[in-house]
Scaffold this active site. Structure first.
Site, mmCIF file in Angstrom:
data_model
loop_
_atom_site.group_PDB
_atom_site.id
_atom_site.type_symbol
_atom_site.label_atom_id
_atom_site.label_comp_id
_atom_site.label_asym_id
_atom_site.label_seq_id
_atom_site.Cartn_x
_atom_site.Cartn_y
_atom_site.Cartn_z
ATOM 1 N N LYS A 67 0.843 -1.201 0.000
ATOM 2 C CA LYS A 67 0.000 0.000 0.000
ATOM 3 C C LYS A 67 0.880 1.253 0.000
ATOM 4 C CE LYS A 67 -3.974 -2.205 2.042
ATOM 5 N NZ LYS A 67 -4.561 -2.766 3.254
ATOM 6 N N GLN A 87 -5.172 -1.481 9.455
ATOM 7 C CA GLN A 87 -5.032 -2.818 8.866
ATOM 8 C C GLN A 87 -5.673 -3.864 9.784
ATOM 9 O OE1 GLN A 87 -3.516 -3.439 5.744
ATOM 10 N NE2 GLN A 87 -4.427 -5.451 6.075
ATOM 11 N N ASP A 137 -11.724 2.908 3.580
ATOM 12 C CA ASP A 137 -12.049 1.484 3.479
ATOM 13 C C ASP A 137 -13.567 1.273 3.392
ATOM 14 O OD1 ASP A 137 -10.094 -0.444 3.288
ATOM 15 O OD2 ASP A 137 -9.645 -0.484 5.435
#
Ligand code: NAD
Length: 297
Positions: free
Chosen positions: A53, A97, A120
């Protein structure tokens, strides 16, 4: 002949477009768009994701902020970091995460992220916005699947879509997106009766289960478009160090039955990071009140 949907190539093009728009954004705003990624603990798979990422964010002309916290980080300290990032104008997107170590409550952590920085799309506010058709942030994997589907099929109106799996991060938002696109949507799951018969109705199959090669060729309607979200590692065959990665669909069997299918790897997987960058850039434009040209991404 079954077409292979090349998610890797599609994702690379999307990342290029994001990179171009991100450079324009930086000139207009006087700063780069920024993505903060928070990793708690040392899960090896998560470390790989976070590293890729970071690289993709920098390559797309955006700022990457990385926070690596020890596995025993107290909930209060993690929440304090999120509060700080919520208030930081250089940060447009915040990604924590998952999975988190067991002592941390994932739902409480997600709830602490500002919905406007929740790139997200996991915050209940964004799930609610998606459910009622307001613009917010849509989880990256299903949005990536949707991009592949509309690229392949154009208008999805009236098509029969079966989503296998009902998780909050893939199955449910996937079904909402398909419904928004006027498909007739069925969500199948572990308690569905006669799953093969349900899948056989589908013009579009999205498999998001996590069971290696579960969806067999004779479950598919000839010509169906098959999006395989599953990532499963087979046990190593003789002489192999690591087993092969396969999806939830019997990929070899699907050839010559499906109209099109995504491979694993190289299908849905690469779309997820590309959409994360896209969502971050959208967040940055919203934060600065700068218009993103229609269709630019
Ligand atoms: P999950 O475990 O949260 O959900 C799995 C779903 O499958 C559940 O809703 C369950 O009802 C359903 N299910 C389980 N057994 C079933 C059965 N026998 N028949 C029908 N349905 C059944 O998983 P998830 O987070 O949604 O992920 C699903 C898969 O997608 C996993 O392999 C995961 O690794 C993969 N994934 C890939 C990406 C990507 O970037 N490509 C992103 C997220 C998840």
């Amino acid at each position: 002949m079954t077409d292979i949907i090349d998610g890797k190539a599609f994702a690379a093009k999307l990342r290029d477009r994001v990179g171009e728009q991100a450079a324009k954004f930086a000139r207009a705003a006087g700063r780069k768009a920024g993505l903060a990624v928070v990793l708690v603990g040392e899960d090896p798979a998560s470390q790989v994701y976070v590293r890729s990422k970071h690289k993709a964010t920098v390559a797309a002309n955006m700022e990457s902020f990385e926070y690596r916290l020890p596995a025993d980080t107290a909930a209060a300290d993690l929440l304090a970091l999120i509060e700080k990032l919520n208030a930081d104008r250089a940060v447009d997107g915040i990604l924590v995460q998952l999975p988190l170590p067991a002592h941390l409550d994932e739902q409480a952590v997600i709830a602490a992220i500002s919905p406007d920085k929740d790139v997200d799309g996991f915050h209940v506010t964004n799930a609610g916005r998606l459910a009622v058709g307001q613009s917010g942030f849509v989880p990256c994997t299903p949005l990536g699947c949707m991009m592949l589907l509309t690229d392949r099929l154009g208008d999805l109106s009236g098509l029969e879509a079966v989503v296998i799996g009902r998780s909050n991060i893939v199955g449910k938002p996937m079904a909402q997106l398909l419904l928004d696109a006027n498909a007739t949507v069925t969500i199948a799951h572990s308690r569905t009766k006669d799953l093969p018969a349900v899948v056989r109705r589908a013009d579009i199959v999205v498999a998001a289960v996590g069971r290696a090669e579960m969806v067999k060729a004779d479950w598919l309607k000839p010509g169906a478009t098959v999006i395989d979200v599953g990532i499963n590692r087979l046990p190593p065959a003789e002489g192999e160090e690591k087993g092969r990665l396969v999806g939830d669909v019997d990929y070899a069997g699907a050839q010559d039955v499906a109209g099109a299918v995504t491979p694993v790897p190289g299908g849905v997987g690469p779309m997820t990071i590309a959409v994360l960058l896209r969502n971050t850039l959208v967040a940055a434009h919203r934060a600065e009140g700068i218009d993103l040209p229609e269709g630019a991404l």
